[in-house]
Design a protein around this motif. Sequence first.
Motif, PDB file in Angstrom:
ATOM      1  N   ALA A  77      12.076  66.050  54.060  1.00 26.89           N
ATOM      2  CA  ALA A  77      12.171  66.559  52.945  1.00 26.89           C
ATOM      3  C   ALA A  77       9.973  66.036  52.254  1.00 26.89           C
ATOM      4  O   ALA A  77       9.713  65.415  52.906  1.00 26.89           O
ATOM      5  CB  ALA A  77      12.465  66.155  51.832  1.00 26.89           C
ATOM      6  N   VAL A 100      12.461  70.621  54.416  1.00 25.08           N
ATOM      7  CA  VAL A 100      12.939  71.150  52.390  1.00 25.08           C
ATOM      8  C   VAL A 100      11.775  70.805  51.422  1.00 25.08           C
ATOM      9  O   VAL A 100      11.637  69.744  51.788  1.00 25.08           O
ATOM     10  CB  VAL A 100      14.422  70.339  52.947  1.00 25.08           C
ATOM     11  CG1 VAL A 100      14.678  71.471  51.848  1.00 25.08           C
ATOM     12  CG2 VAL A 100      15.344  70.713  53.962  1.00 25.08           C
ATOM     13  N   SER A 102      10.697  71.684  47.528  1.00 21.56           N
ATOM     14  CA  SER A 102      11.156  72.593  46.503  1.00 21.56           C
ATOM     15  C   SER A 102      10.304  73.898  45.813  1.00 21.56           C
ATOM     16  O   SER A 102       9.264  74.263  46.999  1.00 21.56           O
ATOM     17  CB  SER A 102      10.800  71.330  45.240  1.00 21.56           C
ATOM     18  OG  SER A 102      10.905  71.982  44.135  1.00 21.56           O
ATOM     19  N   ARG A 103      11.126  75.085  45.792  1.00 21.30           N
ATOM     20  CA  ARG A 103      10.675  75.864  46.081  1.00 21.30           C
ATOM     21  C   ARG A 103       9.009  75.543  44.426  1.00 21.30           C
ATOM     22  O   ARG A 103       7.646  76.493  44.969  1.00 21.30           O
ATOM     23  CB  ARG A 103      11.272  77.276  44.970  1.00 21.30           C
ATOM     24  CG  ARG A 103      11.821  78.472  45.299  1.00 21.30           C
ATOM     25  CD  ARG A 103      13.004  78.783  44.554  1.00 21.30           C
ATOM     26  NE  ARG A 103      14.326  78.732  45.020  1.00 21.30           N
ATOM     27  CZ  ARG A 103      14.900  79.608  46.568  1.00 21.30           C
ATOM     28  NH1 ARG A 103      14.123  80.257  47.584  1.00 21.30           N
ATOM     29  NH2 ARG A 103      15.732  79.210  47.154  1.00 21.30           N
ATOM     30  N   GLU A 121      12.745  75.627  54.708  1.00 21.43           N
ATOM     31  CA  GLU A 121      13.743  75.819  53.493  1.00 21.43           C
ATOM     32  C   GLU A 121      13.266  75.219  51.674  1.00 21.43           C
ATOM     33  O   GLU A 121      13.426  74.172  51.888  1.00 21.43           O
ATOM     34  CB  GLU A 121      15.255  75.134  54.383  1.00 21.43           C
ATOM     35  CG  GLU A 121      16.527  75.159  52.795  1.00 21.43           C
ATOM     36  CD  GLU A 121      17.217  75.030  54.207  1.00 21.43           C
ATOM     37  OE1 GLU A 121      18.230  74.686  52.501  1.00 21.43           O
ATOM     38  OE2 GLU A 121      17.758  74.884  54.638  1.00 21.43           O
ATOM     39  N   VAL A 123      14.393  75.104  48.444  1.00 21.13           N
ATOM     40  CA  VAL A 123      15.396  74.694  47.728  1.00 21.13           C
ATOM     41  C   VAL A 123      15.514  74.590  45.467  1.00 21.13           C
ATOM     42  O   VAL A 123      13.890  74.369  45.140  1.00 21.13           O
ATOM     43  CB  VAL A 123      16.133  73.310  47.599  1.00 21.13           C
ATOM     44  CG1 VAL A 123      16.435  73.274  48.428  1.00 21.13           C
ATOM     45  CG2 VAL A 123      15.004  72.014  47.457  1.00 21.13           C
ATOM     46  N   ASP A 124      15.629  75.310  44.742  1.00 19.13           N
ATOM     47  CA  ASP A 124      15.080  74.510  43.131  1.00 19.13           C
ATOM     48  C   ASP A 124      15.230  73.330  42.891  1.00 19.13           C
ATOM     49  O   ASP A 124      16.002  72.751  43.930  1.00 19.13           O
ATOM     50  CB  ASP A 124      16.745  75.535  42.495  1.00 19.13           C
ATOM     51  CG  ASP A 124      16.322  77.206  42.570  1.00 19.13           C
ATOM     52  OD1 ASP A 124      15.916  77.981  43.190  1.00 19.13           O
ATOM     53  OD2 ASP A 124      18.092  77.722  43.398  1.00 19.13           O
ATOM     54  N   GLN A 129      15.310  67.091  44.925  1.00 18.09           N
ATOM     55  CA  GLN A 129      16.521  67.802  45.076  1.00 18.09           C
ATOM     56  C   GLN A 129      16.792  68.385  46.702  1.00 18.09           C
ATOM     57  O   GLN A 129      17.733  68.444  47.652  1.00 18.09           O
ATOM     58  CB  GLN A 129      16.470  69.102  44.267  1.00 18.09           C
ATOM     59  CG  GLN A 129      17.464  69.143  43.095  1.00 18.09           C
ATOM     60  CD  GLN A 129      17.067  67.831  41.880  1.00 18.09           C
ATOM     61  OE1 GLN A 129      15.746  68.182  42.204  1.00 18.09           O
ATOM     62  NE2 GLN A 129      18.018  67.064  41.623  1.00 18.09           N
ATOM     63  N   ALA A 130      15.252  67.894  47.187  1.00 18.12           N
ATOM     64  CA  ALA A 130      14.834  68.860  48.511  1.00 18.12           C
ATOM     65  C   ALA A 130      15.039  67.397  49.352  1.00 18.12           C
ATOM     66  O   ALA A 130      15.494  67.609  50.195  1.00 18.12           O
ATOM     67  CB  ALA A 130      13.464  68.700  48.622  1.00 18.12           C
ATOM     68  N   ARG A 133      18.924  67.486  49.636  1.00 16.16           N
ATOM     69  CA  ARG A 133      19.207  68.378  51.124  1.00 16.16           C
ATOM     70  C   ARG A 133      18.638  68.108  52.513  1.00 16.16           C
ATOM     71  O   ARG A 133      19.671  68.658  53.635  1.00 16.16           O
ATOM     72  CB  ARG A 133      18.892  70.337  50.911  1.00 16.16           C
ATOM     73  CG  ARG A 133      19.006  71.475  51.800  1.00 16.16           C
ATOM     74  CD  ARG A 133      20.665  71.262  51.725  1.00 16.16           C
ATOM     75  NE  ARG A 133      20.280  72.536  52.478  1.00 16.16           N
ATOM     76  CZ  ARG A 133      21.499  73.213  53.216  1.00 16.16           C
ATOM     77  NH1 ARG A 133      22.904  72.939  53.297  1.00 16.16           N
ATOM     78  NH2 ARG A 133      21.516  74.324  54.110  1.00 16.16           N
TER      79      ARG A 133
END
Length: 322
Positions: A77, A100, A102-103, A121, A123-124, A129-130, A133
Amino acid sequence: MPDTRLDLARIRAARRVIDPVFLDSPLYRCEALERELGCRVSVKLETANPVRSFKGRGTELVVHGLVERGERAAVCASAGNLGQALAWSGRDHGLDVTVVASRAAPAAKLDRIRALGAHLELVDGDFEQARARAVHLARERGVRLVEDSLDVETCEGAATIGLELADAGPPFDAVLIALGGGALATGIGHVLKSCVPDTEVLVVQPERAPAMARSWRARRVVTTDSADTIADGVAGRFPIAEVLADLLLVADDALLVREESIIAGLRLFLTHAGLVVEPSAALGLAAILEDRARFEGRHVAVVVCGGNVDLPAYYRWLGVAS
């Protein structure tokens, strides 16, 4: 040094593994900054490398270990800089790297991760959160999860910066280090306290992303509900207990600075040093600006930890037309 995960002998040996492109970064006195700040300022420039941040020092060690063990894939991440560094270090070894993020991460950092060939990838949510994931993906695929600061290689790679600071000549009175997950601060701090113990190790975090600094002050892990700062590279909410334990051994103080001071630091770097840096790299100057009396007449080293800037946001912070 007792009860720490870091080892000075391993840190010295790391210089033989890390690609020389990341080593011996520029270190110089910046007299133009000194006139503005009232103290002697030396800049340690960790942006003059292919990933424009210090992170490559750590990912070189991570990838070296993976290749030695015959592993062919890794997941991490990232707020942006670690992902770039892992992609760069893994590329020449045929490593399959998934990042991974964050957007909401800076577009410039995400674009660079893709350009370096990693799978990205999004993620929201934020970095936490990343991270969740990335943990899931690594378990699902049975591959190495690279965790910045928790993986001691990332700390000991960053610690090679400390070797260069310690070997530079007369010891600095203080070294100012951006504090996020803690790899940079614990790594440099470990070497300085081992080699030049009278140098003050000061770690700096934004007031609006204070989890690690609060944890240092409380001497226990303190989490936060949000991390809303322009300094995205240090915007974690859940400190890692093992990293905090290392930090408590080496940091003399943990400072919190305001967003407006970070922006002022960005402006000073641009106008007086000709450097475009990301907000995390301006934390040291922000700390001096907020407490000039503390640093007056002293020789201070500031670690410029990254220069991956989202230019539209940068122009907006400085109030200039793009």
